[in-house]
Scaffold this motif. Structure first.
Motif, PDB file in Angstrom:
ATOM      1  N   ARG A 209       0.693  -1.034  -0.039  1.00  0.00           N
ATOM      2  CA  ARG A 209      -0.106   0.403  -0.350  1.00  0.00           C
ATOM      3  C   ARG A 209       0.545   1.161   0.077  1.00  0.00           C
ATOM      4  NH1 ARG A 209      -2.442   3.484   3.549  1.00  0.00           N
ATOM      5  NH2 ARG A 209      -3.791   4.205   2.774  1.00  0.00           N
ATOM      6  N   ARG A 210       2.029   1.274   0.833  1.00  0.00           N
ATOM      7  CA  ARG A 210       2.508   2.712   0.964  1.00  0.00           C
ATOM      8  C   ARG A 210       3.145   2.455  -0.641  1.00  0.00           C
ATOM      9  NH1 ARG A 210       6.910   0.932   5.552  1.00  0.00           N
ATOM     10  NH2 ARG A 210       5.567   0.319   6.063  1.00  0.00           N
ATOM     11  N   TYR A 211       3.505   1.968  -0.994  1.00  0.00           N
ATOM     12  CA  TYR A 211       4.385   1.406  -3.010  1.00  0.00           C
ATOM     13  C   TYR A 211       3.039   2.421  -4.163  1.00  0.00           C
ATOM     14  CZ  TYR A 211       8.913   0.504  -0.419  1.00  0.00           C
ATOM     15  OH  TYR A 211       9.618   0.040   0.641  1.00  0.00           O
ATOM     16  N   PRO A 252      -4.114   5.005 -15.001  1.00  0.00           N
ATOM     17  CA  PRO A 252      -4.006   4.280 -13.781  1.00  0.00           C
ATOM     18  C   PRO A 252      -4.169   4.995 -12.920  1.00  0.00           C
ATOM     19  CG  PRO A 252      -2.206   5.067 -15.391  1.00  0.00           C
ATOM     20  CD  PRO A 252      -3.618   5.553 -15.443  1.00  0.00           C
ATOM     21  N   TRP A 253      -4.227   6.173 -12.340  1.00  0.00           N
ATOM     22  CA  TRP A 253      -4.717   6.854 -11.278  1.00  0.00           C
ATOM     23  C   TRP A 253      -6.187   6.738 -10.728  1.00  0.00           C
ATOM     24  CZ3 TRP A 253      -7.963  10.318  -8.935  1.00  0.00           C
ATOM     25  CH2 TRP A 253      -8.205  11.138  -8.241  1.00  0.00           C
ATOM     26  N   LEU A 254      -6.766   6.010 -11.478  1.00  0.00           N
ATOM     27  CA  LEU A 254      -8.213   6.310 -10.933  1.00  0.00           C
ATOM     28  C   LEU A 254      -8.113   4.641 -10.467  1.00  0.00           C
ATOM     29  CD1 LEU A 254     -10.573   7.389 -14.192  1.00  0.00           C
ATOM     30  CD2 LEU A 254      -9.904   8.520 -12.107  1.00  0.00           C
ATOM     31  N   ALA A 255      -7.930   4.068 -11.201  1.00  0.00           N
ATOM     32  CA  ALA A 255      -7.587   2.545 -10.712  1.00  0.00           C
ATOM     33  C   ALA A 255      -6.906   2.622  -9.730  1.00  0.00           C
ATOM     34  CB  ALA A 255      -7.172   1.179 -11.610  1.00  0.00           C
ATOM     35  N   THR A 256      -6.267   3.000  -9.105  1.00  0.00           N
ATOM     36  CA  THR A 256      -5.195   2.677  -7.772  1.00  0.00           C
ATOM     37  C   THR A 256      -5.959   3.980  -6.981  1.00  0.00           C
ATOM     38  OG1 THR A 256      -2.834   2.627  -9.095  1.00  0.00           O
ATOM     39  CG2 THR A 256      -2.662   3.587  -6.100  1.00  0.00           C
ATOM     40  N   LEU A 260      -6.811   2.135  -3.479  1.00  0.00           N
ATOM     41  CA  LEU A 260      -6.181   2.305  -2.142  1.00  0.00           C
ATOM     42  C   LEU A 260      -7.606   2.243  -0.886  1.00  0.00           C
ATOM     43  CD1 LEU A 260      -4.076   5.495  -2.778  1.00  0.00           C
ATOM     44  CD2 LEU A 260      -3.233   3.408  -1.900  1.00  0.00           C
ATOM     45  N   HIS A 261      -8.949   2.025  -1.636  1.00  0.00           N
ATOM     46  CA  HIS A 261     -10.312   2.660  -0.457  1.00  0.00           C
ATOM     47  C   HIS A 261     -10.739   0.877  -0.551  1.00  0.00           C
ATOM     48  CE1 HIS A 261      -9.822   6.706  -2.171  1.00  0.00           C
ATOM     49  NE2 HIS A 261     -10.861   7.168  -1.172  1.00  0.00           N
ATOM     50  N   SER A 262     -10.512   0.434  -1.554  1.00  0.00           N
ATOM     51  CA  SER A 262     -10.978  -1.337  -0.786  1.00  0.00           C
ATOM     52  C   SER A 262      -9.335  -2.456  -0.588  1.00  0.00           C
ATOM     53  CB  SER A 262     -11.094  -2.337  -2.790  1.00  0.00           C
ATOM     54  OG  SER A 262     -10.345  -1.807  -3.183  1.00  0.00           O
ATOM     55  N   SER A 263      -9.041  -1.358  -0.981  1.00  0.00           N
ATOM     56  CA  SER A 263      -7.888  -2.286   0.324  1.00  0.00           C
ATOM     57  C   SER A 263      -7.753  -2.255   1.778  1.00  0.00           C
ATOM     58  CB  SER A 263      -6.256  -1.587  -0.022  1.00  0.00           C
ATOM     59  OG  SER A 263      -5.749  -0.461   0.840  1.00  0.00           O
ATOM     60  N   GLN A 264      -8.239  -1.368   2.238  1.00  0.00           N
ATOM     61  CA  GLN A 264      -8.829  -0.880   3.585  1.00  0.00           C
ATOM     62  C   GLN A 264      -9.633  -1.728   3.753  1.00  0.00           C
ATOM     63  OE1 GLN A 264     -10.215   3.035   4.651  1.00  0.00           O
ATOM     64  NE2 GLN A 264      -8.880   3.928   2.805  1.00  0.00           N
ATOM     65  N   ALA A 351     -20.444   0.775   0.432  1.00  0.00           N
ATOM     66  CA  ALA A 351     -19.704   2.703  -0.892  1.00  0.00           C
ATOM     67  C   ALA A 351     -18.468   1.944  -1.174  1.00  0.00           C
ATOM     68  CB  ALA A 351     -20.023   3.134   0.361  1.00  0.00           C
ATOM     69  N   PHE A 352     -17.296   1.258  -0.468  1.00  0.00           N
ATOM     70  CA  PHE A 352     -16.443   0.715  -1.311  1.00  0.00           C
ATOM     71  C   PHE A 352     -16.694   0.077  -2.787  1.00  0.00           C
ATOM     72  CE2 PHE A 352     -13.402   1.632   2.722  1.00  0.00           C
ATOM     73  CZ  PHE A 352     -13.087   2.685   2.880  1.00  0.00           C
ATOM     74  N   VAL A 353     -17.214  -0.986  -2.000  1.00  0.00           N
ATOM     75  CA  VAL A 353     -17.232  -1.831  -4.048  1.00  0.00           C
ATOM     76  C   VAL A 353     -18.662  -0.918  -4.730  1.00  0.00           C
ATOM     77  CG1 VAL A 353     -19.043  -3.467  -5.046  1.00  0.00           C
ATOM     78  CG2 VAL A 353     -17.701  -4.371  -2.301  1.00  0.00           C
ATOM     79  N   LEU A 354     -19.352   0.233  -4.372  1.00  0.00           N
ATOM     80  CA  LEU A 354     -19.874   0.977  -5.570  1.00  0.00           C
ATOM     81  C   LEU A 354     -18.812   1.813  -5.959  1.00  0.00           C
ATOM     82  CD1 LEU A 354     -22.362   2.264  -6.736  1.00  0.00           C
ATOM     83  CD2 LEU A 354     -23.123   3.353  -4.786  1.00  0.00           C
TER      84      LEU A 354
END
Length: 645
Positions: A209-211, A252-256, A260-264, A351-354
């Protein structure tokens, strides 16, 4: 000539070491040979060090004006200021590929140094994937596009940088956005390694996640700096034109952002594992696709390099990465399913899934708009979409994402009840009040009436969360959970950006005028007076400068001509910036009767975009620098594993 031999030798040696590191690390990870895992990792470090040596050699060639090197002669000249000479390192195709490889080697080495807690097999596979990517770039640098090719005859001077690149923005935008592109290889390598090692737990998430944040932050800064550069240099009055190369940097910014949100969710509840692997892999595939677009010139863009032999190599690399990723995901699909009942729709997890679905939908919209000219051209009639397509197709998705930014943080992780939903009243009230105020002020644009109130609602949500933390224990909760509150600060920055984009998009004013000295023009409540023009001769170009009095200052838009570059001309815009609006003056040209033609724009709140970008990066830094999160180390038990693809 000595520099050419040194640089070429360093790249060839780096290629050998990277290839060796890839093969050895795959084998060592498979058999879990701890000694060979260390050897493979050190071989990658050696390859990175050799790339650093090659980079130093190229920079030395540039700074010493060694025009025997074709790259130096093609991208610099004796009149170019020394900072821009140094920046020519990444200003051309070959140099930018070397810079890409340099960032990959340095960040990849840092990520491998910190990977010991993930277990030997996963760390070995990560080194193998990173080394494989580096090997591809080094093959291209050695065989196809070497920055150390020699000219048969050494010229007395070089061709110089493209006039558009002769700007201070050259020192900040290209290196940041290229570093962002290269950084996406790090999360991809660890995601692929986790799949190869059959590890679907959250250990790789905590490390990666940090990278991913580094890549996301660099890409955020690169996108904003690119917008700033386009706004100040290209002279068209805007900052984002949905150009194909802008699009491939955005995707790629949108995908990342989604990752970053769903990793939580995976860290907290063990869910969305397939989403996380898929998002990280998608981001890297989009980077490779974007690099192919930039390097091949198959899609027309003001940013692309000339058509060259590099394009087919990147197309083949994209195909190999796609097959590799699909095979891996197919082999491990059974182990990526979430246990237990599905998450409630009205919850933070829901909300994260949506949000993920909306962001991937936005990626699909932008991708289709980008490749349409290429796809339609295959059928004999090239079609190109314009800004209206993105407004209609992607605009609603971004509006819904704004709504989720307002509601999602206030929802509980499990099913939301009436008590939980009461927390939504403050952002709802703020949105309603703003919408009513805008309607009273005469705004009738539905997109504006949705975007700005929802942006305010998202900001209010963040303020409410900060207020709750302070009420519970002053600043202690914010400091102890700074990752969460750093994210809220980044949300506030994004809201500021959205307001700036919306205001400048919906309420921009524009006027084309021809004036004689002493004449005035009024636009958007501002009054400008044309005072005349003069010719100026500078070191490497001449300028025809028009003077436009504006209040107590004088704006000086100009037309620059570079005689040494075949008479190429460039517009230098003049901008007066305040917190409420920019007055943007373009000098279109001089007429034989002494009059001058101008395009004048009033762009509301553009400065908010740059200010919001600073707040975003500040939120990421404050929320993550110094934050130590121990990665869970699972007990490794022998298990039958599929052979790595």
């Amino acid at each position: 000539m000595i520099l050419a031999y040194l640089g070429s030798g360093a790249l060839l040696a780096a290629l050998i070491m990277a290839g060796f590191a890839a093969l050895l690390s795959f084998w060592a990870g498979w058999v879990e040979n701890l000694v060979m895992i260390q050897v493979g990792r050190r071989a990658f470090y050696a390859a990175a060090a050799l790339v650093v040596c090659a980079s130093v050699v190229l920079e030395a060639g540039l700074l010493t004006h060694d025009f025997s090197l074709a790259y130096v002669a093609n991208h610099t000249d004796l009149a170019t200021p020394m900072p821009l000479v140094a920046a020519a390192f990444y200003g051309g195709q070959e140099g930018s590929l070397l810079y890409w490889t340099l960032v990959l080697g340095l960040l990849g080495s840092a990520s491998l140094v910190a990977s010991a807690s993930l277990g030997p097999r996963l760390a070995a596979y990560a080194a193998a994937v990173l080394a494989s990517i580096a090997t591809f770039f080094l093959v291209v640098l050695v065989l196809v596009a070497s920055p150390f090719d020699l000219l048969f005859v050494t010229p007395p001077d070089g061709l110089g940088l493209n006039p558009v690149l002769r700007d201070g923005g050259m020192l900040i935008h290209p290196p940041v956005v290229l570093a962002g592109f290269a950084s996406f290889a790090i999360p991809f390598s660890f995601a692929a390694a986790a799949l190869l090692a059959n590890r679907a737990d959250a250990g790789w998430i905590a490390h990666t996640r940090r990278y991913a944040l580094v890549a996301w932050s660099l890409q955020s800064a690169g996108l904003l700096l690119g917008m700033w550069w386009a706004y100040h240099v290209l002279g068209w009055g805007g900052y984002w034109g949905w150009d194909p190369v802008e699009n491939v940097a955005l995707m790629p910014w949108l995908a990342t952002t989604a990752y970053l949100h769903s990793s939580q969710v995976q860290e907290r509840r063990g869910r969305l594992r397939a989403w996380n692997f898929g998002l990280v892999i998608l981001a890297f595939l989009l980077v490779v696709f974007g690099t192919f677009i930039v390097r091949s010139g198959v899609v027309p863009s003001v940013h692309t390099f000339a058509i060259s032999a590099i394009g087919p190599w990147f197309f083949a690399f994209l195909g190999m990465c796609l097959v590799f990723a699909l095979v891996l995901l197919g082999l491990r699909a059974g182990g990526l399913k979430s246990a237990g009942r599905p998450a409630a729709a009205v919850s933070r997890e829901g909300a994260f899934v949506l949000q993920n679905m909306l962001l991937i939908g936005a990626v699909a919209v932008v991708l289709w708009g980008t490749v349409l000219p290429l796809v339609s051209g295959l059928f004999g009639q090239e079609r190109v979409v314009g800004e209206s397509y993105y407004d209609r197709a992607a605009g609603p998705l971004f509006v819904l994402i704004l709504g989720l930014m307002a509601a999602g943080p206030l929802l509980p992780w499990r099913r939301a009840g009436r008590t939980s939903l009461r927390a939504l009243r403050w952002p709802l009230v703020a949105a309603a009040v703003m919408a009513a105020f805008m309607m009273v002020a005469g705004v009738r644009s539905l997109p504006a009436l949705l975007a700005i109130p929802l942006a305010l609602a998202a900001a209010v949500t963040c303020v409410v969360e900060f207020g709750r933390a302070i009420a519970k224990g002053r600043l202690a909760p914010i400091i102890s959970r700074r990752r969460r509150y750093g994210a809220y600060l980044a949300h506030i920055g994004l809201v500021v950006v959205v307001v700036g984009v919306a205001a400048s998009h919906f309420w921009q004013q524009e006027k084309d005028v021809t004036l004689t000295p002493g004449q005035q023009v009024s636009i958007g409540g501002y009054q400008l007076t044309y005072a005349g023009m003069e010719q100026r001769q500078l070191a490497d170009h001449s300028e025809l400068v028009a003077a436009m009095r504006f209040g107590d200052r004088t704006l000086e838009p100009a037309r620059a001509t570079y005689a040494g570059l075949g008479g190429q001309s460039l517009t230098h815009v003049a901008i007066s910036t305040t917190a409420t609006a920019d007055v943007y003056v373009i000098f279109a040209g001089a007429n034989s009767d002494g009059s001058a033609s101008f395009r004048i724009l009033v762009n509301p709140m553009v400065s908010w975009i740059w200010a919001g970008g600073i707040v975003i990066i500040l939120g990421v830094v404050l929320g993550n620098v110094g934050q130590r999160r121990a990665a869970p180390v699972p007990v490794l038990t022998p298990a039958p594993l599929a052979a790595p693809s």
